[in-house]
Design a protein around this motif. Structure first.
Motif, PDB file in Angstrom:
ATOM      1  N   GLU A  70       0.830  -1.203   0.000  1.00  0.00           N
ATOM      2  CA  GLU A  70       0.000   0.000   0.000  1.00  0.00           C
ATOM      3  C   GLU A  70       0.869   1.259   0.000  1.00  0.00           C
ATOM      4  OE1 GLU A  70      -3.217   2.673   0.168  1.00  0.00           O
ATOM      5  OE2 GLU A  70      -2.988   0.618  -0.567  1.00  0.00           O
ATOM      6  N   LEU A  71       1.908   1.259   0.787  1.00  0.00           N
ATOM      7  CA  LEU A  71       2.815   2.404   0.793  1.00  0.00           C
ATOM      8  C   LEU A  71       3.445   2.603  -0.579  1.00  0.00           C
ATOM      9  CD1 LEU A  71       4.603   4.615   2.001  1.00  0.00           C
ATOM     10  CD2 LEU A  71       6.123   2.807   2.857  1.00  0.00           C
ATOM     11  N   ASN A  72       3.928   1.533  -1.188  1.00  0.00           N
ATOM     12  CA  ASN A  72       4.578   1.662  -2.492  1.00  0.00           C
ATOM     13  C   ASN A  72       3.585   2.058  -3.578  1.00  0.00           C
ATOM     14  OD1 ASN A  72       7.268   1.269  -1.784  1.00  0.00           O
ATOM     15  ND2 ASN A  72       7.091  -0.965  -1.892  1.00  0.00           N
ATOM     16  N   ARG A  73       2.332   1.659  -3.441  1.00  0.00           N
ATOM     17  CA  ARG A  73       1.307   2.111  -4.383  1.00  0.00           C
ATOM     18  C   ARG A  73       1.149   3.623  -4.299  1.00  0.00           C
ATOM     19  NH1 ARG A  73      -3.754   3.723  -4.584  1.00  0.00           N
ATOM     20  NH2 ARG A  73      -4.037   3.619  -2.314  1.00  0.00           N
ATOM     21  N   ARG A  74       1.128   4.148  -3.094  1.00  0.00           N
ATOM     22  CA  ARG A  74       0.985   5.585  -2.905  1.00  0.00           C
ATOM     23  C   ARG A  74       2.245   6.335  -3.351  1.00  0.00           C
ATOM     24  NH1 ARG A  74      -3.098   7.278   1.071  1.00  0.00           N
ATOM     25  NH2 ARG A  74      -4.432   5.497   1.555  1.00  0.00           N
ATOM     26  N   LEU A  75       3.402   5.746  -3.109  1.00  0.00           N
ATOM     27  CA  LEU A  75       4.638   6.372  -3.579  1.00  0.00           C
ATOM     28  C   LEU A  75       4.660   6.452  -5.103  1.00  0.00           C
ATOM     29  CD1 LEU A  75       7.247   4.706  -1.185  1.00  0.00           C
ATOM     30  CD2 LEU A  75       6.645   7.126  -1.243  1.00  0.00           C
ATOM     31  N   ALA A  76       4.257   5.362  -5.756  1.00  0.00           N
ATOM     32  CA  ALA A  76       4.233   5.346  -7.217  1.00  0.00           C
ATOM     33  C   ALA A  76       3.269   6.381  -7.768  1.00  0.00           C
ATOM     34  CB  ALA A  76       3.862   3.954  -7.716  1.00  0.00           C
ATOM     35  N   ALA A  77       2.137   6.589  -7.085  1.00  0.00           N
ATOM     36  CA  ALA A  77       1.134   7.542  -7.547  1.00  0.00           C
ATOM     37  C   ALA A  77       1.669   8.972  -7.557  1.00  0.00           C
ATOM     38  CB  ALA A  77      -0.112   7.448  -6.671  1.00  0.00           C
ATOM     39  N   ARG A  78       2.646   9.263  -6.706  1.00  0.00           N
ATOM     40  CA  ARG A  78       3.213  10.606  -6.679  1.00  0.00           C
ATOM     41  C   ARG A  78       4.573  10.657  -7.384  1.00  0.00           C
ATOM     42  NH1 ARG A  78       3.214  12.156  -0.679  1.00  0.00           N
ATOM     43  NH2 ARG A  78       3.368  14.210  -1.648  1.00  0.00           N
ATOM     44  N   GLY A  79       4.925   9.560  -8.070  1.00  0.00           N
ATOM     45  CA  GLY A  79       6.146   9.528  -8.855  1.00  0.00           C
ATOM     46  C   GLY A  79       7.400   9.276  -8.052  1.00  0.00           C
ATOM     47  N   ALA A  80       7.252   8.772  -6.845  1.00  0.00           N
ATOM     48  CA  ALA A  80       8.405   8.494  -5.983  1.00  0.00           C
ATOM     49  C   ALA A  80       8.842   7.037  -6.142  1.00  0.00           C
ATOM     50  CB  ALA A  80       8.067   8.790  -4.532  1.00  0.00           C
ATOM     51  N   GLU A  81      10.076   6.769  -5.795  1.00  0.00           N
ATOM     52  CA  GLU A  81      10.623   5.415  -5.891  1.00  0.00           C
ATOM     53  C   GLU A  81      10.050   4.529  -4.781  1.00  0.00           C
ATOM     54  OE1 GLU A  81      12.773   4.076  -8.139  1.00  0.00           O
ATOM     55  OE2 GLU A  81      12.534   5.942  -9.268  1.00  0.00           O
ATOM     56  N   PRO A  82       9.833   3.247  -5.080  1.00  0.00           N
ATOM     57  CA  PRO A  82       9.374   2.322  -4.028  1.00  0.00           C
ATOM     58  C   PRO A  82      10.474   2.101  -2.992  1.00  0.00           C
ATOM     59  CG  PRO A  82       9.939   1.099  -6.007  1.00  0.00           C
ATOM     60  CD  PRO A  82      10.013   2.560  -6.371  1.00  0.00           C
ATOM     61  N   VAL A  83      10.090   1.636  -1.832  1.00  0.00           N
ATOM     62  CA  VAL A  83      11.058   1.335  -0.774  1.00  0.00           C
ATOM     63  C   VAL A  83      10.975  -0.143  -0.423  1.00  0.00           C
ATOM     64  CG1 VAL A  83      11.052   3.666   0.174  1.00  0.00           C
ATOM     65  CG2 VAL A  83       9.429   1.972   1.053  1.00  0.00           C
ATOM     66  N   GLU A  84      12.065  -0.668   0.093  1.00  0.00           N
ATOM     67  CA  GLU A  84      12.106  -2.051   0.543  1.00  0.00           C
ATOM     68  C   GLU A  84      11.690  -2.144   2.002  1.00  0.00           C
ATOM     69  OE1 GLU A  84      16.010  -3.515  -0.093  1.00  0.00           O
ATOM     70  OE2 GLU A  84      15.785  -3.695  -2.270  1.00  0.00           O
ATOM     71  N   MET A  85      11.236  -3.318   2.383  1.00  0.00           N
ATOM     72  CA  MET A  85      10.820  -3.529   3.759  1.00  0.00           C
ATOM     73  C   MET A  85      11.961  -3.294   4.749  1.00  0.00           C
ATOM     74  SD  MET A  85       8.373  -4.233   5.855  1.00  0.00           S
ATOM     75  CE  MET A  85       7.003  -5.210   5.217  1.00  0.00           C
ATOM     76  N   LEU A  86      13.204  -3.550   4.322  1.00  0.00           N
ATOM     77  CA  LEU A  86      14.332  -3.408   5.237  1.00  0.00           C
ATOM     78  C   LEU A  86      14.503  -1.977   5.735  1.00  0.00           C
ATOM     79  CD1 LEU A  86      17.031  -5.742   3.642  1.00  0.00           C
ATOM     80  CD2 LEU A  86      15.617  -6.164   5.657  1.00  0.00           C
ATOM     81  N   ARG A  87      13.910  -0.995   5.030  1.00  0.00           N
ATOM     82  CA  ARG A  87      13.961   0.382   5.523  1.00  0.00           C
ATOM     83  C   ARG A  87      13.331   0.486   6.919  1.00  0.00           C
ATOM     84  NH1 ARG A  87      14.143   5.157   2.119  1.00  0.00           N
ATOM     85  NH2 ARG A  87      15.185   4.608   0.169  1.00  0.00           N
ATOM     86  N   PHE A  88      12.370  -0.401   7.214  1.00  0.00           N
ATOM     87  CA  PHE A  88      11.628  -0.330   8.473  1.00  0.00           C
ATOM     88  C   PHE A  88      12.195  -1.257   9.544  1.00  0.00           C
ATOM     89  CE2 PHE A  88       8.754   1.108   5.147  1.00  0.00           C
ATOM     90  CZ  PHE A  88       8.305   2.304   5.697  1.00  0.00           C
ATOM     91  N   ARG A  89      13.219  -2.007   9.207  1.00  0.00           N
ATOM     92  CA  ARG A  89      13.954  -2.835  10.155  1.00  0.00           C
ATOM     93  C   ARG A  89      13.059  -3.761  10.984  1.00  0.00           C
ATOM     94  NH1 ARG A  89      19.089  -1.381  10.230  1.00  0.00           N
ATOM     95  NH2 ARG A  89      19.505  -2.210  12.301  1.00  0.00           N
ATOM     96  N   PRO A  90      12.163  -4.514  10.323  1.00  0.00           N
ATOM     97  CA  PRO A  90      11.325  -5.464  11.081  1.00  0.00           C
ATOM     98  C   PRO A  90      12.111  -6.718  11.449  1.00  0.00           C
ATOM     99  CG  PRO A  90      10.922  -5.748   8.760  1.00  0.00           C
ATOM    100  CD  PRO A  90      11.909  -4.600   8.875  1.00  0.00           C
ATOM    101  N   ASN A  91      11.630  -7.435  12.446  1.00  0.00           N
ATOM    102  CA  ASN A  91      12.156  -8.755  12.768  1.00  0.00           C
ATOM    103  C   ASN A  91      11.413  -9.847  12.015  1.00  0.00           C
ATOM    104  OD1 ASN A  91      12.440  -7.397  15.907  1.00  0.00           O
ATOM    105  ND2 ASN A  91      14.226  -8.291  14.938  1.00  0.00           N
ATOM    106  N   ILE A  92      10.086  -9.690  11.910  1.00  0.00           N
ATOM    107  CA  ILE A  92       9.250 -10.710  11.294  1.00  0.00           C
ATOM    108  C   ILE A  92       8.357 -10.036  10.266  1.00  0.00           C
ATOM    109  CG2 ILE A  92       7.460 -12.459  11.697  1.00  0.00           C
ATOM    110  CD1 ILE A  92       8.558 -12.596  14.621  1.00  0.00           C
ATOM    111  N   VAL A  93       8.436 -10.516   9.028  1.00  0.00           N
ATOM    112  CA  VAL A  93       7.593  -9.996   7.944  1.00  0.00           C
ATOM    113  C   VAL A  93       6.557 -11.060   7.618  1.00  0.00           C
ATOM    114  CG1 VAL A  93       7.536  -9.117   5.589  1.00  0.00           C
ATOM    115  CG2 VAL A  93       9.533  -8.666   7.036  1.00  0.00           C
ATOM    116  N   VAL A  94       5.293 -10.663   7.610  1.00  0.00           N
ATOM    117  CA  VAL A  94       4.207 -11.608   7.374  1.00  0.00           C
ATOM    118  C   VAL A  94       3.413 -11.196   6.142  1.00  0.00           C
ATOM    119  CG1 VAL A  94       4.016 -12.238   9.809  1.00  0.00           C
ATOM    120  CG2 VAL A  94       2.634 -10.346   8.918  1.00  0.00           C
ATOM    121  N   ASP A  95       2.661 -12.145   5.617  1.00  0.00           N
ATOM    122  CA  ASP A  95       1.807 -11.878   4.457  1.00  0.00           C
ATOM    123  C   ASP A  95       0.667 -12.884   4.465  1.00  0.00           C
ATOM    124  OD1 ASP A  95       0.944 -10.567   2.220  1.00  0.00           O
ATOM    125  OD2 ASP A  95       2.511 -11.310   0.881  1.00  0.00           O
TER     126      ASP A  95
END
Length: 268
Positions: free
Chosen positions: A154-179
């Motif tokens: 969702e964040l990357n969708r919004r970034l793309a809508a304003r012409g910004a580059e997507p970010v990776e999850m590692l920017r947020f330094r999580p321990n556990i990534v779920v989906d």
């Protein structure tokens, strides 16, 4: 609804690079070896990427009972033992994580000099005192940080809508990534716990983000994103901080269970 563990990341040295692992032992303090060490200044206060962006390039590696550190421009890496550390012989230091005191032990002179040479400032590497009652080893708040891929999409969708580059999850330094196929963006906010055979992860509070996600690890430079976009829909008016991910703790299975990539968790 099944929620799948997609990634597990530990950060042996607070605010340095993380290590992706296929599995991790669950402890009362979080994941084994996560934030077991940190850098401090002369006053014992913790040092992070917020003031020292070059820390994003310090790469730890755990191998054969040793923690190895490497960094750009340093001809040789350096290693120190993970286990067998003589807490009694090492100098003790009353350190600080924000305004919270934590008891630590100072590592050897050689590793401190190596890190000081790299950062061009006197620093010391300290180790979490295993006898401390502090949960979360040297984490900012709670032992674990959990984030979902749905939130990142969702964040990357919004970034793309304003012409910004997507970010990776590692920017947020999580321990556990779920989906999960049916997982909505930021659904982790409303969960009470995530449960698997042998362990349970208790959600505690949304994570109020500092400026660290705005640091581009490739360039070592801070930018406006993703905080600028997150402020449009993830702003906490009380703290004036943006929220992304959930703090959590090990409510069941500490010292006995292991979390693995591919585990299917049940929400509660």
């Amino acid at each position: 609804m099944g929620i799948v563990v997609r990634d597990i990341i530990i950060y042996p040295v607070k605010s340095c690079r993380g290590i992706r692992v296929p599995a991790a032992a669950l402890q009362e303090t979080g994941l084994a070896h996560d934030r077991q060490w940190m850098l401090v200044d002369d006053g014992g206060r913790f040092v992070t990427q917020r003031s020292h962006p070059a820390m994003a390039h310090i790469a730890p590696r755990l191998e054969d009972g040793q923690l190895y550190l490497q960094a750009p421009g340093m001809r040789e890496g350096i290693g120190l033992p993970v286990e067998g550390f003589d807490m009694e012989a090492a100098p003790r230091l009353a350190s600080q994580v924000f305004d919270r005191p934590v008891q630590t032990s100072v590592e050897g002179r050689w590793v401190n000099q190596w890190l000081s040479d790299y950062l061009k400032q006197p620093v010391r590497l300290v180790r979490f005192d295993a006898g401390s009652r502090r949960r979360g080893q040297l984490a900012d708040a709670h032992p674990l940080l959990i984030a979902s891929m749905a939130s990142l999409r969702e964040l990357n969708r919004r970034l793309a809508a304003r012409g910004a580059e997507p970010v990776e999850m590692l920017r947020f330094r999580p321990n556990i990534v779920v989906d999960g196929d049916d997982m909505a963006p930021h659904a982790e906010d409303s969960l009470n716990a995530l449960v698997y055979a042998g362990y349970a992860l208790q959600m505690m509070a949304p994570c109020a983000r500092c400026a660290t996600p705005n640091l581009n690890p490739a360039t070592g430079q801070f930018g406006a994103e993703p905080t600028r976009t997150l402020r449009e829909y993830r702003l906490d008016p009380v703290s004036d901080s943006v929220l992304f991910g959930m703090h959590a703790l090990v409510a069941k299975g500490a010292g006995m269970a292991t979390i693995r990539v591919g585990d299917v968790l049940l929400p509660s």
